[in-house]
Design an enzyme around this catalytic site. Sequence first.
Site, mmCIF file in Angstrom:
data_model
loop_
_atom_site.group_PDB
_atom_site.id
_atom_site.type_symbol
_atom_site.label_atom_id
_atom_site.label_comp_id
_atom_site.label_asym_id
_atom_site.label_seq_id
_atom_site.Cartn_x
_atom_site.Cartn_y
_atom_site.Cartn_z
ATOM 1 N N LYS A 98 2.906 -5.854 5.804
ATOM 2 C CA LYS A 98 2.700 -4.420 5.568
ATOM 3 C C LYS A 98 1.570 -4.275 4.555
ATOM 4 C CE LYS A 98 5.188 -1.909 2.664
ATOM 5 N NZ LYS A 98 4.184 -1.195 1.860
ATOM 6 N N ASP A 154 1.053 1.014 5.945
ATOM 7 C CA ASP A 154 1.910 1.925 5.163
ATOM 8 C C ASP A 154 1.041 3.028 4.567
ATOM 9 O OD1 ASP A 154 3.787 3.151 3.620
ATOM 10 O OD2 ASP A 154 4.301 1.396 2.411
ATOM 11 N N PHE A 155 0.669 3.993 5.423
ATOM 12 C CA PHE A 155 -0.158 5.102 4.932
ATOM 13 C C PHE A 155 0.687 6.358 4.706
ATOM 14 C CE2 PHE A 155 -4.014 2.918 7.045
ATOM 15 C CZ PHE A 155 -4.232 2.182 5.888
ATOM 16 N N LYS A 156 1.979 6.248 4.917
ATOM 17 C CA LYS A 156 2.889 7.390 4.694
ATOM 18 C C LYS A 156 2.242 8.698 5.125
ATOM 19 C CE LYS A 156 5.505 5.096 1.084
ATOM 20 N NZ LYS A 156 4.591 3.945 0.822
ATOM 21 N N ASP A 168 0.999 14.923 7.580
ATOM 22 C CA ASP A 168 0.078 16.038 7.809
ATOM 23 C C ASP A 168 0.527 16.874 9.011
ATOM 24 O OD1 ASP A 168 -2.392 17.573 7.633
ATOM 25 O OD2 ASP A 168 -3.212 15.843 6.570
ATOM 26 N N ILE A 169 -0.311 17.804 9.411
ATOM 27 C CA ILE A 169 -0.007 18.601 10.600
ATOM 28 C C ILE A 169 -0.116 17.690 11.835
ATOM 29 C CG2 ILE A 169 -0.789 20.779 9.564
ATOM 30 C CD1 ILE A 169 -3.389 20.412 11.313
ATOM 31 N N THR A 184 -3.677 16.266 12.791
ATOM 32 C CA THR A 184 -4.232 15.299 11.823
ATOM 33 C C THR A 184 -3.423 14.007 11.843
ATOM 34 O OG1 THR A 184 -4.902 17.219 10.510
ATOM 35 C CG2 THR A 184 -5.054 15.078 9.444
ATOM 36 N N VAL A 222 13.659 -4.677 -2.435
ATOM 37 C CA VAL A 222 14.302 -5.954 -2.776
ATOM 38 C C VAL A 222 13.533 -6.638 -3.910
ATOM 39 C CG1 VAL A 222 14.690 -8.308 -1.899
ATOM 40 C CG2 VAL A 222 15.272 -6.326 -0.481
ATOM 41 N N GLY A 223 14.248 -7.229 -4.832
ATOM 42 C CA GLY A 223 13.601 -8.016 -5.889
ATOM 43 C C GLY A 223 13.122 -7.143 -7.028
ATOM 44 N N GLY A 283 7.424 -7.219 -1.620
ATOM 45 C CA GLY A 283 6.075 -7.367 -2.154
ATOM 46 C C GLY A 283 5.998 -8.284 -3.348
ATOM 47 N N ARG A 284 6.173 -7.692 -4.556
ATOM 48 C CA ARG A 284 5.915 -8.428 -5.799
ATOM 49 C C ARG A 284 6.674 -9.732 -5.919
ATOM 50 N NH1 ARG A 284 6.862 -3.166 -9.352
ATOM 51 N NH2 ARG A 284 8.000 -2.667 -7.438
HETATM 52 O O1 NUP Z 1 10.773 3.930 -0.130
HETATM 53 C C1 NUP Z 1 9.850 3.135 -0.156
HETATM 54 N N1 NUP Z 1 9.814 2.210 -1.149
HETATM 55 C C2 NUP Z 1 8.815 1.258 -1.226
HETATM 56 O O2 NUP Z 1 8.835 0.445 -2.151
HETATM 57 C C3 NUP Z 1 8.856 3.113 0.831
HETATM 58 C C4 NUP Z 1 7.844 2.161 0.776
HETATM 59 N N2 NUP Z 1 6.924 2.137 1.739
HETATM 60 N N3 NUP Z 1 7.816 1.251 -0.262
HETATM 61 C C5 NUP Z 1 6.745 0.236 -0.295
HETATM 62 O O3 NUP Z 1 7.347 -1.060 -0.167
HETATM 63 C C6 NUP Z 1 5.935 0.178 -1.589
HETATM 64 O O4 NUP Z 1 4.824 1.028 -1.511
HETATM 65 C C7 NUP Z 1 5.533 -1.281 -1.640
HETATM 66 O O5 NUP Z 1 4.401 -1.492 -0.805
HETATM 67 C C8 NUP Z 1 6.704 -2.011 -1.003
HETATM 68 C C9 NUP Z 1 7.704 -2.584 -1.992
HETATM 69 O O6 NUP Z 1 7.073 -3.489 -2.842
HETATM 70 P P1 NUP Z 1 7.833 -4.328 -3.997
HETATM 71 O O7 NUP Z 1 8.623 -3.367 -4.796
HETATM 72 O O8 NUP Z 1 8.675 -5.351 -3.290
HETATM 73 O O9 NUP Z 1 6.696 -4.945 -4.767
#
Ligand code: NUP
EC number: 4.1.1.23
Length: 217
Positions: A34, A60-62, A65-66, A69, A172-173, A193-194
């Site tokens: 992602k 993951d561009f969340k 919009d209308i 778009t 998670v984490g 992610g992290r």
């Molecule tokens: O509700 C959400 N929470 C979230 O953390 C929706 C998301 N899309 N994210 C994304 O998931 C957030 O932007 C990041 O890219 C990833 C979580 O990363 P981390 O907390 O494991 O580092």
Amino acid sequence: MERKTGLILALDVTDRLEAVEISEKVAGYVDAIKIGYPLVLSTGMDMISQLSKFAPIIADFKVADIPNTNRLICEQVFKAGADGVIVQGFTGHDSLEAAVKLAKEQDKDIYVVTEMSHPGALDFMQQVGEGIAKMAADAKASGVVAPATRPERVAEIRKIIGNDLSIISPGVGAQGGSASDVIKAGADWVIVGRSIYQSEDPAMAAKKLVDEMKEFL
Ligand code: NUP
């Protein structure tokens, strides 16, 4: 998206070389990568096709919009090589339907954010999360994004959407959630992610998560 490991890497680094190196290391442990604004704004849209060599890409561009778009944005993201796009659900049924229609024409996936994973999601989003989940099911989206920080909410959302949609679950984490707990509650994939990309050994961190979830998939 095919589930082999149940793990999606959230690659929120901002350096091209680092992004490629981490993807190479963890490719065998993830079902998708992602990527979002941090990486794409720092390196460019071509990062999508570059990383798609390692795993399917969820953008993951969340998108929020209308309908017109939303459609135009998703068109560009799919053209760049992404397999899925994350959209917000709070914009309502017509915006979501526009994204889903385009995705279906191109055999791609739309994932709808129901309730986010951070504490501030309780201010506004949680109240509408179940309605968004129902809308995502009605629109026949591929899946929803639901919080690993609140497995009990994932279980609720699973009841609403049934088994036709998947649940991909961040939190998670670093945000405190447990991979095995949220898979047990009904998620299909965790998004991490992290805990992976900031680890000394990203491949080992990813492997640990995969091993932890294995028996519950
Ligand atoms: O509700 C959400 N929470 C979230 O953390 C929706 C998301 N899309 N994210 C994304 O998931 C957030 O932007 C990041 O890219 C990833 C979580 O990363 P981390 O907390 O494991 O580092």
